[in-house]
Design an enzyme around this catalytic site. Structure first.
Site: not given
Length: 460
Positions: A11, A75, A197, A199, A291
């Site tokens: 979605r 949805h 949710h 963003h 490293h």
């Protein structure tokens, strides 16, 4: 602590500019998400288009057959017609969204706060009358007056929603505020569970998701590879790794994330950056000499978790930054023994060409031969991995062939795929002779018409 994943690749992910999934791709992604163990799959907004509708229809068929186990979410706008379309597909849950911030109420919905509460209550009740679970999404919840947001959540609960998703629609939350927001909502609105949710407009989506968990959120919305509107939402692979590291909870099968990420990368057409966390090509590759020396002694010096946790393997780059430890280890893996003096000479050659981005094994052997004056013969690999593409005869059931292939010794994984071939088989063998025998056993399976073998040269 309880936390799970709702994945919205089908979605939110398809709202990425330029991304369109076919019906077959939607079904395949849903199966892969279920296999990886996400709790919920937001399968799309069926009222938007016929292909989304058909995709959800086929996904629900697989759910009824037991081939998908995740809860399937449809949805919907806060509109009765949308709800009816989702309900007729018999999804497990309908997610109704409505913008609740003042700017959304005025500029988009053109309603008062009180009118919005009535719409929310009416549409949730209508959805519940169809016998499905309901989640309400408070769109732009992060910019909504807190007292009003609490009223919205109570209205949704009283109308029959058992979950409310708080959407940080424009990605402006930060962790401290997120934790406080969810703590307040959990305290003030008992009898309701909360999703986030988040963003990623400010790059804080993962951090906000972790803070929401601390505040009491029990479901995190994700997309594979962080797809979504504008810059996307929480990436599934990153938050799953973070939850495992920080909270000790394995919300999905971590060793299947790489395969899932590659599948969505292929179908979305959006390439993953090589330095992408967890599933990017460079996620477990080391470069600086100090490293690499540390990792060779104890990988945890520069790795937060072993790459094998995610179905990956570690590697390191040979270039001007390389130290003697790394060079010695690389030649030992090739089965070539060099003296300390010879290693120093090879290292000097490498550092004398600082513009070379990296040296392949064949390049290293050429340099070593020029330094030693000997012909060097690297040992063959101890284990051989191969991917075998299988084409089935037209009159056979692909799943039946898949089952037969899965029990062949040496076969590690079998996947039904789309494209020119029907099945992809991952095999491991001790030597070329054993690999040839496995291939012959695959070809002998009833229903197999042809195969194509690809050797795995390197895994990142």
């Amino acid at each position: 602590m309880k936390v799970g994943i709702l994945d919205s690749t089908l979605r939110e992910g398809e709202q990425t500019p330029g991304v369109v999934f076919t019906i077959d791709q939607r079904v395949e992604i849903a199966k892969a998400l279920s296999d990886v163990g996400v709790q919920m799959i937001e399968a799309g907004h069926p009222a938007v288009s016929s292909d989304i509708y058909e995709g959800i229809k086929r996904i629900m068929k697989l759910k009824r057959e037991g081939l998908i186990t995740s809860e399937i979410v449809g949805h919907s706008r806060a509109v009765k017609k949308d709800i009816e379309v989702a309900a007729e597909l018999e999804v497990d849950r309908i997610a109704i969204f409505y913008g609740v911030s003042d700017i959304h109420l005025k500029a988009k919905h053109h309603v008062t706060r009180e009118e919005a509460l009535n719409i929310i209550a009416e549409t949730i009740s209508y959805a519940k009358s169809h016998g499905v679970k309901v989640r309400f999404t408070a769109e732009d919840g992060s910019r909504t007056d807190l007292d009003y947001l609490i009223k919205v959540c109570k209205t949704a609960r009283d109308a029959g929603a058992d979950r409310v998703s708080i959407a940080d629609t424009v990605g402006i939350l930060y962790p401290t505020k997120t934790r406080e927001l969810f703590s307040t909502l959990v305290r003030e609105v008992p009898g309701l569970e909360f999703d986030i949710h988040a963003h990623n407009d400010l790059g804080l989506a993962v951090a906000n998701a972790l803070a929401a968990i601390e505040g009491g959120a029990t479901i995190i919305h994700t997309t594979v590879n962080g797809l979504g509107e504008r810059v996307g939402i929480v990436p599934l692979q990153v938050i799953a790794a973070a939850i495992k590291y920080h909270f000790g909870i394995e919300v999905v099968k971590l060793n299947k994330l790489q395969q899932l990420a590659s599948l969505v990368e292929k179908y979305s057409g959006i390439p993953m950056p090589p330095n992408y966390p967890i599933t990017g090509d460079y996620a477990f590759i080391h470069k600086a000499g100090i490293h690499v020396a540390g990792v060779l002694n104890d990988p945890s010096t520069y790795e937060f978790m072993p790459p094998e946790t995610f179905g990956r393997s570690r590697d390191y780059v040979i270039d001007k930054y390389t130290g003697k430890h790394a060079l010695k280890d690389r030649f030992e893996k090739l089965g070539v023994k060099l003296s300390d003096v010879e290693l120093d000479q090879v290292l000097a050659k490498i550092k004398s060409n600082p513009n070379v981005r990296f040296y392949r094994d064949v390049d290293l052997l050429e340099i070593a031969e020029s330094v030693t004056g000997r012909v060097l013969k690297p040992k063959p690999p101890e284990n051989i991995e191969a991917l075998i593409s299988v084409k089935c005869e037209s009159n056979v059931y692909t799943t039946a062939v898949t089952r037969r292939l899965s029990v062949i010794p040496g076969v590690k994984e079998v996947m039904e795929i789309s494209g020119d071939y029907d099945i992809l088989v991952k095999v491991e063998a001790k030597d070329p002779n054993e690999l040839n025998q496995i291939i012959e056993n695959i070809r002998a399976v009833k229903g197999v018409s042809s195969t194509l073998t690809s050797l795995v040269l390197k895994k990142m």
